[in-house]
Design an enzyme around this catalytic site. Sequence first.
Site, PDB file in Angstrom:
ATOM      1  N   TRP A   1      -8.805   8.716  -7.971  1.00 24.27           N
ATOM      2  CA  TRP A   1      -9.910   8.911  -8.768  1.00 24.27           C
ATOM      3  C   TRP A   1      -9.745   8.550 -10.065  1.00 24.27           C
ATOM      4  CZ3 TRP A   1     -14.999  10.026  -7.493  1.00 24.27           C
ATOM      5  CH2 TRP A   1     -15.488  10.235  -6.224  1.00 24.27           C
TER       6      TRP A   1
ATOM      7  N   ASN B   1     -10.642   2.809   2.735  1.00 20.69           N
ATOM      8  CA  ASN B   1     -10.050   2.741   1.207  1.00 20.69           C
ATOM      9  C   ASN B   1     -11.417   2.007   0.556  1.00 20.69           C
ATOM     10  OD1 ASN B   1      -8.243   2.749  -0.986  1.00 20.69           O
ATOM     11  ND2 ASN B   1      -8.339   0.575  -0.662  1.00 20.69           N
TER      12      ASN B   1
ATOM     13  N   TRP C   1     -20.199  12.520 -19.858  1.00 20.25           N
ATOM     14  CA  TRP C   1     -20.536  12.838 -18.305  1.00 20.25           C
ATOM     15  C   TRP C   1     -22.000  13.562 -18.396  1.00 20.25           C
ATOM     16  CZ3 TRP C   1     -17.482   9.668 -15.762  1.00 20.25           C
ATOM     17  CH2 TRP C   1     -16.352   9.576 -15.973  1.00 20.25           C
TER      18      TRP C   1
ATOM     19  N   GLU D   1       0.950  -1.207  -0.108  1.00 21.17           N
ATOM     20  CA  GLU D   1       0.119  -0.105   0.031  1.00 21.17           C
ATOM     21  C   GLU D   1       0.828   1.222  -0.217  1.00 21.17           C
ATOM     22  OE1 GLU D   1      -2.895  -0.378  -0.953  1.00 21.17           O
ATOM     23  OE2 GLU D   1      -3.081  -2.529  -0.653  1.00 21.17           O
TER      24      GLU D   1
ATOM     25  N   TRP E   1       1.805   1.905  -3.499  1.00 21.47           N
ATOM     26  CA  TRP E   1       0.644   2.657  -4.271  1.00 21.47           C
ATOM     27  C   TRP E   1       1.026   4.224  -3.968  1.00 21.47           C
ATOM     28  CZ3 TRP E   1      -2.165   1.481  -8.189  1.00 21.47           C
ATOM     29  CH2 TRP E   1      -2.359   0.102  -8.587  1.00 21.47           C
TER      30      TRP E   1
ATOM     31  N   TRP F   1     -15.292  12.193 -12.738  1.00 22.52           N
ATOM     32  CA  TRP F   1     -14.568  11.902 -11.579  1.00 22.52           C
ATOM     33  C   TRP F   1     -13.994  13.148 -11.022  1.00 22.52           C
ATOM     34  CZ3 TRP F   1      -9.621  13.495 -11.895  1.00 22.52           C
ATOM     35  CH2 TRP F   1      -8.907  13.641 -12.920  1.00 22.52           C
TER      36      TRP F   1
END
Length: 487
Positions: free
Chosen positions: A394, A353, A318, A287, A290, A371
């Site tokens: 995102w 998360n 969108w 993690e 990331w 987003w």
Amino acid sequence: MTTSPVLKPAIVWFRDDLRLRDNPALHAACQTGVPVICLYIHEPTGEGRRPGGAALWWLHGSLAALDADLRARGGQLHVLAGAAGEVLKTAVDKIDAGAVYWNRRYDPAGRDIDTQIKADLRARGVDAHSFNGSLLSEPWTISSQSGEPYRVFGAFWRAFQQRTVEPPLPAPPACAFAPLPEEAAQHFSYPTGLEPDPQRPDWAVAMRADWTRGEAAGLACLQDFLDEDLAGYADNRDRLDARTTSRLSPYLHAGNVSARQLWHALSARQHRGMAAGDRDAEKFRLELGWREFSYSLLYHCPSLHERNLQPDFDAMPWRRGHEDLGAWKKGMTGYPVVDAAMRQLWATGWMHNRARMIVASFLVKHLLIDWREGERWFWETLVDADPANNPASWQWVAGSGADAAPYFRIFNPVTQGEKFDPDGTFVKRWLPELGRLAAPFIHRPWTASSTQLAAAGIHLGKTYPFPIVDHKIARERALAAWRSLRS
Ligand code: FAD
């Protein structure tokens, strides 16, 4: 007769590294033996992205904690306001500083400002020293054989693992602090926009109850995690109904603790043969990986929060969906797991998360809303709102990012809730209006009979909304939109 040389003071410019331990800039400045003056510069206007309200609240508490820690060692943190270049220039002149030390930042505007400042300082004969205080590895040091940045996490992570993570530094053993000269102090006013806790309305009540800000609290949070929650992290980290993750993200974001400290705390624990298995520690490290990957993306794609990493998403149809966006922000979508997470975010400034993935997927796919709208709301409301992790995540959920979740993978908010909050403990905590609803219906209240709803004191459409979209219809709409990109 010889006279001892006059030691010009050094400035340590704190930014997102609000701690004494493992702070390379502070450490290096203290080691020179010259008097040190500690500054934080609040930049209320300017080119970069302004921190949101929740992150500012965190920042304020972190600055106060750092000031107290410095005072305990005979120093002080001076909080100044204005454009960093201007403030530093004036401070260097008034102090007659010989050097400025800082830890690097990686957001595009911050990098540009720092490059200019370094050049200006050096042109004026003032030493400027910068360090890596935030990341496990500098983002420009990991690239593929062709020299290109990695776009796939697995390849990035394999390359990363070939590297050694430097051990963290201790707090400087001794430091000669100097006061800010009166004429310099007078030159700066205390910054507006960085006031103490909000008063009217006091929107930080639950945040104060949930969090203690600053370095000591960050280290205590790390210790708690190592003692209580690391064992089982690999298997349990997706559960919403208990504390299963470290909750270290706001401390990492403000630099109250460093990633190196976390990394090496795991190693120290493993060496002492303590309970946590390698699998848990490795998952936690992944993690952190990331986070490194997100910073690598930010470094190479400075407009990460504005532009799709995959340009074919520029044509995504969108919806504006103003009302739906409002319902999502308020936690009034009619999907309990989405609403509980959004209300937790508003109250405490943090979200798990798994919940972030569920609510982000719901906004982007079920509501077909861009987003960037969600990213901006998170930016305003998260205590850990981060220039790399937030937009990268995102884009990952939206499918427009690097190594992203495929757009056609659409979370079902009901089954996600049932899987990761099986008894509804999480939902009931944040949606008291559903508190008496039996477990089988807690993630799908509209399937309960009118008798069951009445017994639980629920009047759908009045005390809690009906779902604002039907899952199946929304799913088809999202898939059609995605297919339109490919046609
Ligand atoms: P733990 O599971 O204990 O992880 C430890 C640390 O690893 C975290 O503190 C974080 O620094 C890092 N980390 C964990 N997961 C990720 C991840 N997926 N990507 C990058 N780093 C990770 N994280 C932020 O720090 N700031 C943000 O603004 C942010 N926005 C997000 C938005 C969305 C839509 C999503 C899906 C994720 C976002 N994340 C963000 C990543 C992740 O959700 C949080 O870091 C994590 O929930 C923080 O809780 P924790 O410290 O208990 O995590």
